[in-house]
Design an enzyme around this catalytic site. Sequence first.
Site, PDB file in Angstrom:
ATOM      1  N   HIS A 147       0.826  -1.228   0.000  1.00 19.58           N
ATOM      2  CA  HIS A 147       0.000   0.000   0.000  1.00 19.58           C
ATOM      3  C   HIS A 147       0.857   1.274   0.000  1.00 19.58           C
ATOM      4  O   HIS A 147       0.325   2.364  -0.188  1.00 19.58           O
ATOM      5  CB  HIS A 147      -0.926   0.047   1.221  1.00 19.58           C
ATOM      6  CG  HIS A 147      -1.977  -1.024   1.228  1.00 19.58           C
ATOM      7  ND1 HIS A 147      -2.853  -1.209   0.188  1.00 19.58           N
ATOM      8  CD2 HIS A 147      -2.285  -1.975   2.156  1.00 19.58           C
ATOM      9  CE1 HIS A 147      -3.656  -2.233   0.471  1.00 19.58           C
ATOM     10  NE2 HIS A 147      -3.325  -2.715   1.656  1.00 19.58           N
ATOM     11  N   ASP A 158      -2.504 -10.865  -2.341  1.00 16.51           N
ATOM     12  CA  ASP A 158      -3.066 -10.333  -1.100  1.00 16.51           C
ATOM     13  C   ASP A 158      -4.523  -9.930  -1.366  1.00 16.51           C
ATOM     14  O   ASP A 158      -4.873  -9.536  -2.473  1.00 16.51           O
ATOM     15  CB  ASP A 158      -2.243  -9.103  -0.686  1.00 16.51           C
ATOM     16  CG  ASP A 158      -2.600  -8.575   0.695  1.00 16.51           C
ATOM     17  OD1 ASP A 158      -1.843  -8.838   1.647  1.00 16.51           O
ATOM     18  OD2 ASP A 158      -3.646  -7.891   0.823  1.00 16.51           O
ATOM     19  N   HIS A 186      -6.080  -7.397  -0.479  1.00 21.63           N
ATOM     20  CA  HIS A 186      -6.212  -5.965  -0.736  1.00 21.63           C
ATOM     21  C   HIS A 186      -5.467  -5.586  -2.013  1.00 21.63           C
ATOM     22  O   HIS A 186      -4.419  -6.173  -2.309  1.00 21.63           O
ATOM     23  CB  HIS A 186      -5.628  -5.154   0.431  1.00 21.63           C
ATOM     24  CG  HIS A 186      -6.271  -5.456   1.755  1.00 21.63           C
ATOM     25  ND1 HIS A 186      -5.730  -6.353   2.647  1.00 21.63           N
ATOM     26  CD2 HIS A 186      -7.411  -4.986   2.311  1.00 21.63           C
ATOM     27  CE1 HIS A 186      -6.522  -6.410   3.719  1.00 21.63           C
ATOM     28  NE2 HIS A 186      -7.551  -5.606   3.537  1.00 21.63           N
ATOM     29  N   ASP A 198      -4.287 -12.943   3.306  1.00 22.09           N
ATOM     30  CA  ASP A 198      -5.529 -12.504   3.946  1.00 22.09           C
ATOM     31  C   ASP A 198      -6.778 -12.765   3.108  1.00 22.09           C
ATOM     32  O   ASP A 198      -7.878 -12.391   3.516  1.00 22.09           O
ATOM     33  CB  ASP A 198      -5.443 -11.022   4.365  1.00 22.09           C
ATOM     34  CG  ASP A 198      -4.748 -10.150   3.344  1.00 22.09           C
ATOM     35  OD1 ASP A 198      -4.494 -10.628   2.226  1.00 22.09           O
ATOM     36  OD2 ASP A 198      -4.449  -8.988   3.676  1.00 22.09           O
TER      37      ASP A 198
HETATM   38 ZN   LIG Z   1      -3.866  -7.322   2.728  1.00 23.17          ZN
END
Ligand SMILES: [Zn+2]
Length: 310
Positions: free
Chosen positions: A126, A163, A165, A247
């Site tokens: 991120h 991931d 996200h 995740d």
């Molecule tokens: Zn994540």
Amino acid sequence: MTTLVYTHEACLDHIPGPSHPESPERLKAVVKALRTPEFSDLEWRDAPMGTREQVLMIHTEDFVQDIEDAAPTRGYVPLDGGDTVMSPGSLEAVMRCVGAACAGVDAVMNKEVRNVFCATRPCGHHAEPNRAMGFCIYNQAAIAAAYAYEVHKLERVAVIDFDVHHGNGTQAAFYDRPELFYASSHQSPFYPGTGAKSETGTAHNIVNVPLPRGCDSAMFREQIAAEMLPAIRDFKPELIIISAGFDAHHLDPLAGLNLQDSDYDWVTRELMKIADELCDGRIVSILEGGYSLEGLASSTAVHVKALMNH
Ligand SMILES: [Zn+2]
């Protein structure tokens, strides 16, 4: 040739605060899972410190200076609301993350090993060139790709991110760089809000595969096989870097996908096939998210086992 694991105790000293999901316990769970007899063939090395020069291959000088200035000698400093926090150990932890990722690139480029797993934290995907965000301070996967391009003179490097996200930071860093490719599967709509299919990069070097809440193994494999694997092959990378977040696992408390351990075995093997076809097997896999300690430990174990079984 075995799989090489880079880790460092300093990565336990980044403390984002009590009850923060990105806790040192995550890395302890990963290391414990990989220290069992089944993994006795792994070669372990301490992650070296990364250099400022490596960080600057992705991040701006002003941002790096801000992070160095923000690093506290006691207490906590928030960078991104309460999400991303620095403690006294954070700066060394993130420099070990960067050092592990770049040393991993060196190890596969020098043919010491075929593939590498970086058991490091905090996560990085991120973090944008000029912004820390979403538990991430520096973006070690993006830095490793830029390092392979600049130092090892590769012409095409791919970062593949499973991931749950979207890695907005990696996408932002690569958007106008046709030599760097980014493909991500992620829950959508979900944090951080980026990662639509229409975000393709200026040279179609970005591939986003948004997945709906509840996505199961069958849908995940179908989408990856249809949308992502052919695009990676078309790009013809010389090195594959994996942003390995766990995740999307069904046990994860932060997200809503339903992947099983066996899906991480499957996706790892599919990426290894491409690496064998195009990259002389070279893969550097870097730990990103994963917030169920049980799901993180079991899915990381499956992923590394696949990398070892070459
Ligand atoms: Zn994540």
